[in-house]
Design a protein around this motif. Structure first.
Motif, mmCIF file in Angstrom:
data_model
loop_
_atom_site.group_PDB
_atom_site.id
_atom_site.type_symbol
_atom_site.label_atom_id
_atom_site.label_comp_id
_atom_site.label_asym_id
_atom_site.label_seq_id
_atom_site.Cartn_x
_atom_site.Cartn_y
_atom_site.Cartn_z
ATOM 1 N N THR A 129 120.994 100.281 74.138
ATOM 2 C CA THR A 129 120.267 100.970 75.213
ATOM 3 C C THR A 129 120.158 100.041 76.413
ATOM 4 O O THR A 129 120.556 98.870 76.343
ATOM 5 N N TRP B 290 118.280 103.007 81.606
ATOM 6 C CA TRP B 290 118.322 104.331 80.970
ATOM 7 C C TRP B 290 116.907 104.746 80.556
ATOM 8 O O TRP B 290 116.469 105.869 80.820
ATOM 9 N N ARG C 106 115.103 107.981 82.211
ATOM 10 C CA ARG C 106 114.966 109.190 81.395
ATOM 11 C C ARG C 106 113.534 109.424 80.898
ATOM 12 O O ARG C 106 113.191 110.530 80.509
ATOM 13 N N THR C 107 112.711 108.345 80.856
ATOM 14 C CA THR C 107 111.371 108.507 80.263
ATOM 15 C C THR C 107 110.224 107.969 81.137
ATOM 16 O O THR C 107 109.075 108.347 80.930
ATOM 17 N N CYS D 176 100.555 114.469 68.526
ATOM 18 C CA CYS D 176 100.208 114.020 69.888
ATOM 19 C C CYS D 176 99.095 114.868 70.529
ATOM 20 O O CYS D 176 98.485 114.465 71.516
ATOM 21 N N ARG E 46 117.961 105.022 68.587
ATOM 22 C CA ARG E 46 117.649 104.794 70.009
ATOM 23 C C ARG E 46 117.077 106.022 70.700
ATOM 24 O O ARG E 46 116.461 105.918 71.759
ATOM 25 N N GLY E 47 117.298 107.202 70.084
ATOM 26 C CA GLY E 47 116.776 108.430 70.694
ATOM 27 C C GLY E 47 115.268 108.584 70.531
ATOM 28 O O GLY E 47 114.642 109.369 71.240
ATOM 29 N N GLY F 97 115.507 115.685 70.853
ATOM 30 C CA GLY F 97 114.810 115.350 72.099
ATOM 31 C C GLY F 97 114.899 116.381 73.200
ATOM 32 O O GLY F 97 113.876 116.794 73.742
ATOM 33 N N ASN F 98 116.124 116.801 73.530
ATOM 34 C CA ASN F 98 116.179 117.692 74.702
ATOM 35 C C ASN F 98 115.649 119.096 74.423
ATOM 36 O O ASN F 98 115.127 119.741 75.327
ATOM 37 N N HIS G 234 99.221 114.192 78.284
ATOM 38 C CA HIS G 234 99.833 113.393 77.219
ATOM 39 C C HIS G 234 101.019 112.640 77.823
ATOM 40 O O HIS G 234 101.781 113.190 78.608
ATOM 41 N N ALA H 76 104.174 111.507 77.195
ATOM 42 C CA ALA H 76 105.412 111.485 76.403
ATOM 43 C C ALA H 76 106.603 111.072 77.257
ATOM 44 O O ALA H 76 107.458 110.318 76.800
ATOM 45 N N ASN H 77 106.637 111.563 78.481
ATOM 46 C CA ASN H 77 107.816 111.351 79.316
ATOM 47 C C ASN H 77 107.402 111.672 80.751
ATOM 48 O O ASN H 77 106.837 112.742 81.008
ATOM 49 N N ARG I 212 109.028 112.695 83.165
ATOM 50 C CA ARG I 212 109.625 113.915 83.722
ATOM 51 C C ARG I 212 108.875 115.166 83.272
ATOM 52 O O ARG I 212 108.769 116.138 84.019
ATOM 53 N N ILE I 213 108.331 115.124 82.045
ATOM 54 C CA ILE I 213 107.511 116.260 81.580
ATOM 55 C C ILE I 213 106.210 116.303 82.395
ATOM 56 O O ILE I 213 105.750 117.365 82.828
ATOM 57 N N ASN J 89 104.596 106.448 74.524
ATOM 58 C CA ASN J 89 103.909 107.585 73.900
ATOM 59 C C ASN J 89 103.083 107.074 72.714
ATOM 60 O O ASN J 89 103.649 106.696 71.690
ATOM 61 N N PHE K 194 101.166 118.074 74.207
ATOM 62 C CA PHE K 194 102.178 118.848 73.479
ATOM 63 C C PHE K 194 102.678 117.977 72.336
ATOM 64 O O PHE K 194 102.884 116.778 72.526
HETATM 65 O O1 UT7 Z 1 105.081 113.605 72.168
HETATM 66 C C1 UT7 Z 1 105.703 114.723 71.633
HETATM 67 C C2 UT7 Z 1 106.637 115.297 72.562
HETATM 68 N N1 UT7 Z 1 107.807 114.475 72.723
HETATM 69 C C3 UT7 Z 1 108.519 114.659 73.785
HETATM 70 O O2 UT7 Z 1 108.101 115.445 74.577
HETATM 71 C C4 UT7 Z 1 109.850 113.991 73.956
HETATM 72 C C5 UT7 Z 1 110.760 114.957 74.630
HETATM 73 N N2 UT7 Z 1 112.109 114.507 74.865
HETATM 74 C C6 UT7 Z 1 112.430 113.512 75.730
HETATM 75 O O3 UT7 Z 1 111.586 112.869 76.285
HETATM 76 C C7 UT7 Z 1 113.885 113.302 76.040
HETATM 77 O O4 UT7 Z 1 114.645 114.331 75.452
HETATM 78 C C8 UT7 Z 1 114.443 111.929 75.569
HETATM 79 C C9 UT7 Z 1 113.893 110.835 76.448
HETATM 80 C C10 UT7 Z 1 114.102 111.684 74.129
HETATM 81 C C11 UT7 Z 1 115.975 111.915 75.719
HETATM 82 O O5 UT7 Z 1 116.334 112.178 77.042
HETATM 83 P P1 UT7 Z 1 117.459 113.279 77.363
HETATM 84 O O6 UT7 Z 1 117.640 113.246 78.806
HETATM 85 O O7 UT7 Z 1 116.994 114.571 76.748
HETATM 86 O O8 UT7 Z 1 118.714 112.681 76.643
HETATM 87 P P2 UT7 Z 1 119.622 113.331 75.504
HETATM 88 O O9 UT7 Z 1 118.918 113.282 74.197
HETATM 89 O O10 UT7 Z 1 120.160 114.648 75.963
HETATM 90 O O11 UT7 Z 1 120.809 112.296 75.495
HETATM 91 C C12 UT7 Z 1 121.634 112.098 76.642
HETATM 92 C C13 UT7 Z 1 122.572 110.925 76.337
HETATM 93 C C14 UT7 Z 1 123.259 111.042 74.983
HETATM 94 O O12 UT7 Z 1 124.565 110.532 75.103
HETATM 95 P P3 UT7 Z 1 125.827 111.499 75.213
HETATM 96 O O13 UT7 Z 1 125.789 112.319 73.961
HETATM 97 O O14 UT7 Z 1 125.585 112.319 76.444
HETATM 98 O O15 UT7 Z 1 126.970 110.555 75.297
HETATM 99 C C15 UT7 Z 1 122.449 110.123 74.097
HETATM 100 O O16 UT7 Z 1 123.198 109.620 73.029
HETATM 101 O O17 UT7 Z 1 121.805 109.710 76.290
HETATM 102 C C16 UT7 Z 1 122.090 109.022 75.074
HETATM 103 N N3 UT7 Z 1 120.901 108.284 74.661
HETATM 104 C C17 UT7 Z 1 120.654 107.029 75.064
HETATM 105 N N4 UT7 Z 1 121.321 106.188 75.851
HETATM 106 C C18 UT7 Z 1 120.805 104.967 76.063
HETATM 107 C C19 UT7 Z 1 119.871 108.715 73.874
HETATM 108 N N5 UT7 Z 1 118.960 107.722 73.744
HETATM 109 C C20 UT7 Z 1 119.433 106.684 74.465
HETATM 110 C C21 UT7 Z 1 118.918 105.396 74.728
HETATM 111 N N6 UT7 Z 1 119.632 104.578 75.520
HETATM 112 N N7 UT7 Z 1 117.755 104.948 74.224
#
Ligand code: UT7
Length: 339
Positions: A31, A35, A39-40, A115, A154-155, A229-230, A264, A266-267, A269-270, A294, A324
């Motif tokens: 990671t 990033w 993203r967070t 959460c 890492r996700g 995640g997404n 809360h 979490a992110n 962007r949320i 989080n 949430f």
């Molecule tokens: O508290 C309870 C509620 N929880 C939440 O609300 C969490 C909600 N979800 C999120 O915050 C986001 O979905 C995440 C931050 C977890 C992920 O962000 P995303 O923009 O949704 O990314 P994604 O899962 O769609 O992944 C996009 C890309 C992927 O690569 P490919 O498949 O496009 O090549 C992932 O493999 O980012 C990659 N990726 C990472 N890259 C670098 C996922 N985690 C990482 C990382 N570092 N840590």
């Protein structure tokens, strides 16, 4: 029967000393700091010490809240801990916290809404106190999420941190202005597989001491938080957008009435999506996501505590709390600051 009004009279927080930065994570998994920040919004998170368990974090936050309220544990009628990472399967973490604080006899129990635990807890306790069941309640959100994340994934592992937040609530007669206005809660278990933590080696349930041994930051991590995640992200934005509208409509208020949003964490962007929905500037939003990550049920009381300690809260201001969580379980509370 006349109903009481419930006021927040004390607030506290605790974060363990150890800080894990995004740069540290770069050395552990594939990671980058950029990033994670983009993203967070997270830059670093606190990690519980090896010799601590969730109740220790809860006790530290609770003591600060009791001191802030100017009361002692002997003045408390009930103690509730919202946690996803209890010390043991049983007894409840709340009873452990009660004992560590030197309390006795009054009821103590845990609440599990991941959460959303603090938001659920505040709604539950408010209802019980309004009806006259308790006069003074200690409500805590405390978590050691680092013990249940897979440090190879890492996700998810980049998202979570440890900590605790606590409030002391007190009833006064209903003629008093300010205090908790009300809450709305929701859950939809059909989403339960999108965000969960199952135990592979020990199916019996959560035991933070065993988890500490097996799934520490330095070990491989066998069973832990799993998240799509997404998909979670998409539903979170939609449900939070509708729950804030719902609570405002329920209590005949509008978005322009809100002084502070305490979401809360979490992110970022949320959070930005919810603030936009409410037409609120981000400088009216309590933000701790960058430095805490989080912290699950601890995130809302920790954010409220930071806002309070920054000196920006004024008597009579309207505060909207929301969260949430896995389940999915989500909700919101409205209160007028009365300290
Ligand atoms: O508290 C309870 C509620 N929880 C939440 O609300 C969490 C909600 N979800 C999120 O915050 C986001 O979905 C995440 C931050 C977890 C992920 O962000 P995303 O923009 O949704 O990314 P994604 O899962 O769609 O992944 C996009 C890309 C992927 O690569 P490919 O498949 O496009 O090549 C992932 O493999 O980012 C990659 N990726 C990472 N890259 C670098 C996922 N985690 C990482 C990382 N570092 N840590």
């Amino acid at each position: 029967m006349s109903l009481n009004t419930v006021h927040l009279i004390g607030i506290g927080g605790y974060l363990p000393d150890r800080i894990l930065t995004n740069k540290d994570l770069e050395k552990m998994i594939d990671t980058t700091d950029d990033w994670i920040k983009e993203r967070t919004g997270i830059e670093e998170r606190h990690i519980i010490a090896e010799d601590q368990v969730t109740s220790d974090l809860a006790v530290a936050a609770a003591q600060q809240a009791l001191d802030d309220a100017g009361v002692s544990i002997d003045d408390i009628d009930a103690l509730v801990v919202a946690t996803t990472t209890p010390d043991m399967i049983f007894p409840s973490t709340a009873t452990v916290v009660q004992s560590k604080l030197g309390g006795k006899d009054f009821p103590a129990w845990d609440i599990q809404a991941v959460c959303s635990g603090f938001v659920y807890g505040l709604a539950q306790v408010d209802g019980m106190m309004r009806s006259g069941m308790f006069k003074r309640v200690l409500l805590i959100g405390a978590e050691s999420m680092s013990r249940i994340v897979d440090w190879q994934d890492r996700g998810t592992c980049i998202l979570f941190g440890d900590g605790a937040g606590a409030v002391v609530l007190e009833t006064s007669d209903a003629s008093q202005a300010n205090g908790i206005i009300g809450s709305v809660l929701h859950a939809d278990g059909s989403y339960r597989d999108l965000l969960k933590a199952e135990h592979v080696r020990r199916p019996a349930g959560p035991d933070a001491r065993l988890l500490a041994a097996d799934f520490s930051l330095d070990s491989a991590g066998a069973a832990a938080v799993e998240m799509k995640g997404n998909e979670v992200f998409r539903v979170a934005v939609t449900k939070l957008g509708s729950v804030v509208n719902e609570i405002l409509a329920k209590y005949e208020l509008t978005d322009s009435d809100i002084d502070w949003l305490v979401p809360h964490q979490a992110n970022i962007r949320i959070i930005q999506a919810t603030a936009k929905k409410l037409k609120m500037d981000m400088d009216r939003v309590a933000l701790t996501v960058a430095s805490h990550g989080n912290t699950s049920s601890a995130s809302v009381p920790l954010a409220l505590n930071e806002l309070y300690r920054s000196g920006r809260l004024e008597k009579g201001q309207l505060i909207l709390l929301e969260a949430f969580a896995g389940g999915f379980a989500w909700g919101a509370n409205l209160l007028r600051w009365s300290k």
